[in-house]
Design a protein around this motif. Structure first.
Motif, PDB file in Angstrom:
ATOM      1  N   SER A 105      -2.079  18.818  -4.869  1.00 47.42           N
ATOM      2  CA  SER A 105      -2.155  17.365  -4.755  1.00 47.42           C
ATOM      3  C   SER A 105      -2.336  16.709  -6.120  1.00 47.42           C
ATOM      4  N   GLY A 106      -2.231  15.369  -6.121  1.00 51.41           N
ATOM      5  CA  GLY A 106      -2.426  14.616  -7.351  1.00 51.41           C
ATOM      6  C   GLY A 106      -1.302  13.660  -7.669  1.00 51.41           C
ATOM      7  N   THR A 107      -0.274  13.585  -6.829  1.00 56.22           N
ATOM      8  CA  THR A 107       0.839  12.666  -7.048  1.00 56.22           C
ATOM      9  C   THR A 107       0.413  11.232  -6.738  1.00 56.22           C
ATOM     10  N   ILE A 108       0.831  10.294  -7.587  1.00 55.04           N
ATOM     11  CA  ILE A 108       0.501   8.886  -7.412  1.00 55.04           C
ATOM     12  C   ILE A 108       1.781   8.089  -7.191  1.00 55.04           C
ATOM     13  N   PHE A 109       1.817   7.334  -6.083  1.00 53.87           N
ATOM     14  CA  PHE A 109       2.949   6.469  -5.760  1.00 53.87           C
ATOM     15  C   PHE A 109       2.540   5.016  -5.987  1.00 53.87           C
ATOM     16  N   ASP A 110       3.469   4.238  -6.526  1.00 58.30           N
ATOM     17  CA  ASP A 110       3.129   2.849  -6.839  1.00 58.30           C
ATOM     18  C   ASP A 110       4.392   1.996  -6.919  1.00 58.30           C
ATOM     19  N   ASN A 111       4.181   0.682  -6.935  1.00 61.82           N
ATOM     20  CA  ASN A 111       5.234  -0.300  -7.206  1.00 61.82           C
ATOM     21  C   ASN A 111       6.475  -0.109  -6.329  1.00 61.82           C
ATOM     22  N   VAL A 112       6.245  -0.155  -5.030  1.00 64.01           N
ATOM     23  CA  VAL A 112       7.321   0.009  -4.055  1.00 64.01           C
ATOM     24  C   VAL A 112       8.036  -1.331  -3.878  1.00 64.01           C
ATOM     25  N   LEU A 113       9.361  -1.296  -3.898  1.00 66.51           N
ATOM     26  CA  LEU A 113      10.137  -2.522  -3.791  1.00 66.51           C
ATOM     27  C   LEU A 113      11.409  -2.280  -2.986  1.00 66.51           C
ATOM     28  N   ILE A 114      11.678  -3.205  -2.055  1.00 69.30           N
ATOM     29  CA  ILE A 114      12.959  -3.226  -1.348  1.00 69.30           C
ATOM     30  C   ILE A 114      13.511  -4.636  -1.502  1.00 69.30           C
ATOM     31  N   THR A 115      14.690  -4.749  -2.078  1.00 70.17           N
ATOM     32  CA  THR A 115      15.273  -6.059  -2.370  1.00 70.17           C
ATOM     33  C   THR A 115      16.786  -5.988  -2.278  1.00 70.17           C
TER      34      THR A 115
END
Length: 404
Positions: free
Chosen positions: A320-330
């Protein structure tokens, strides 16, 4: 006047706000917007974290996988939409700061009827996109489209980033049935949906009624019938060693009849074959003629989804240790590019600087530990040498005492 009107329209279009269907930077209240799957009792937990190194302690916070060897499932819903006639852009950032050995880093886009608390690996989705790493052999970017109930994998090998820093992954699907994949705002792959996925059967197939003529000669070379094998050609491959001598202690009754060992025959020429000449009847390689595939039907809307209403992370990770961020659908490529610059672009240099400083500190710490360990080993060796010296000095006194 007409020119002015056209320019005015173009300016208005350029200034038009992009349509943002979903955006998540994991700020305040993020946990109220996301739903954890309860499909498994041992589901891994996400926690809010910027990690061990970052550009901005607050802005770089995302959801981090926190438990090893776990399945993870979390999703967020939004007002459903169709991308018919529009560009679809899916973008998010991934940071494998644990130097991941095996695990997913992708997102899945779902229809609006997703049962979020029951989301799992077999839940139907529309698009799956993002990096997947497992050992040295799997370091790819998945781009999987669901078409008429089937999940279609790309035919191309799109390599993902495999370092410990944050990277932005962008998928662009256009209404002309083309696509583009970007990493860190740079194009890494593009093409046509129909060419790079098996959405449709082939346009052409081999004519099932066509057969190669029986008299078709596709041998480019043939044996020369006038070439004859020389009379002295046939020689045995191995012969008895003429220099071998029967051992003096060889007993025929006990050891059997002695035979000299075999050696390669220097006169052996191998299997004889006639020389090859051009075939006067050669017609070339027969090519199976093709016909239009009766099962093929063109589809100019391969890109289209009528119902998009949720996005989620559904994956497995060993470490473990993965970081998810700044999700965008446009629907706006330029807006997605600018958003990546404002987030990842603004933090990437600071993130690397902090990581480099930590690595340098760790290097110095390791050097100090190695130095201290060596000093202790040297001191221990000196003590052992002194003890050995003392023992040698005491031994003559013991002999004198015995003589007295």
């Amino acid at each position: 006047m007409k020119t002015f009107i056209v320019l005015s329209v173009l300016v208005c279009l350029a200034l038009a706000d992009p349509t943002v269907y979903f955006k998540e930077e994991f700020g305040e209240g993020w946990s109220d917007r996301w739903v954890n799957s309860k499909h498994r009792s041992d589901q891994g937990k996400f926690e809010l974290s910027a990690g061990k190194f970052y550009g901005d302690a607050e802005k770089d916070k995302g959801i981090r996988t926190s438990e090893d060897a776990r399945f993870y499932g979390i999703s967020a819903s939004f007002d459903k939409f169709s991308n018919e006639g529009k560009t679809l852009v899916i973008q998010f950032s991934v940071k494998h700061e644990q130097n991941i050995d095996c695990g997913g880093g992708y997102v899945k886009v779902f229809p609006s009827d997703l049962k979020q608390e029951d989301m799992h690996g077999e839940t139907p989705y529309a698009i799956m996109f993002g990096p997947d790493i497992c050992g040295p052999g799997t370091k790819k970017v998945h781009v999987i489209f669901n078409y008429k109930g089937k999940n279609l994998l790309t035919k191309k090998d799109i390599r993902c980033k495999d370092d410990v820093f944050t990277h932005v992954y962008t998928l662009i699907v256009k209404p002309d049935n083309t696509y583009e994949v970007k990493i860190d705002n740079e194009k890494v792959e593009s093409g046509e949906l129909e060419a790079d996925w098996d959405f449709l059967p082939p346009k052409k197939i081999k004519d099932p009624n066509a057969k190669k003529p029986e008299d078709w000669d596709d041998r480019e070379k043939i044996d020369d019938t006038d070439d004859k094998k020389p009379e002295d050609w046939d020689k045995p491959e191995h012969i008895p060693d003429p220099d071998a001598k029967k051992p003096d202690d060889w007993d025929d009754e006990m050891d059997g009849e002695w035979e000299p060992p075999q050696i390669d025959n220097p006169e052996y020429k191998g299997e004889w074959k006639p020389k090859q000449i051009d075939n006067p009847n050669y017609k070339g390689q027969w090519i199976h003629p093709e016909i239009d595939n009766p099962d093929y039907t063109a589809d100019d809307k391969l890109y289209k989804y009528d119902d998009i209403g949720a996005i989620g992370f559904d994956l497995w990770q060993v470490k473990s240790g993965t970081i998810f961020d700044n999700v965008l659908i446009t629907d706006d490529v330029a807006h997605a590019e600018e958003f990546a610059k404002e987030t990842w672009g603004a933090s990437k240099d600071g993130e690397k600087k902090m990581k480099d400083a930590q690595d340098e500190e760790e290097r110095k710490k390791q050097e100090e530990e190695d130095k201290k360990r060596k000093e202790e080993e040297d001191a221990k060796k000196e003590d052992e040498d002194e003890d050995d010296g003392d023992d040698k000095e005491e031994s003559p006194k013991s002999e004198d005492h015995d003589e007295l």
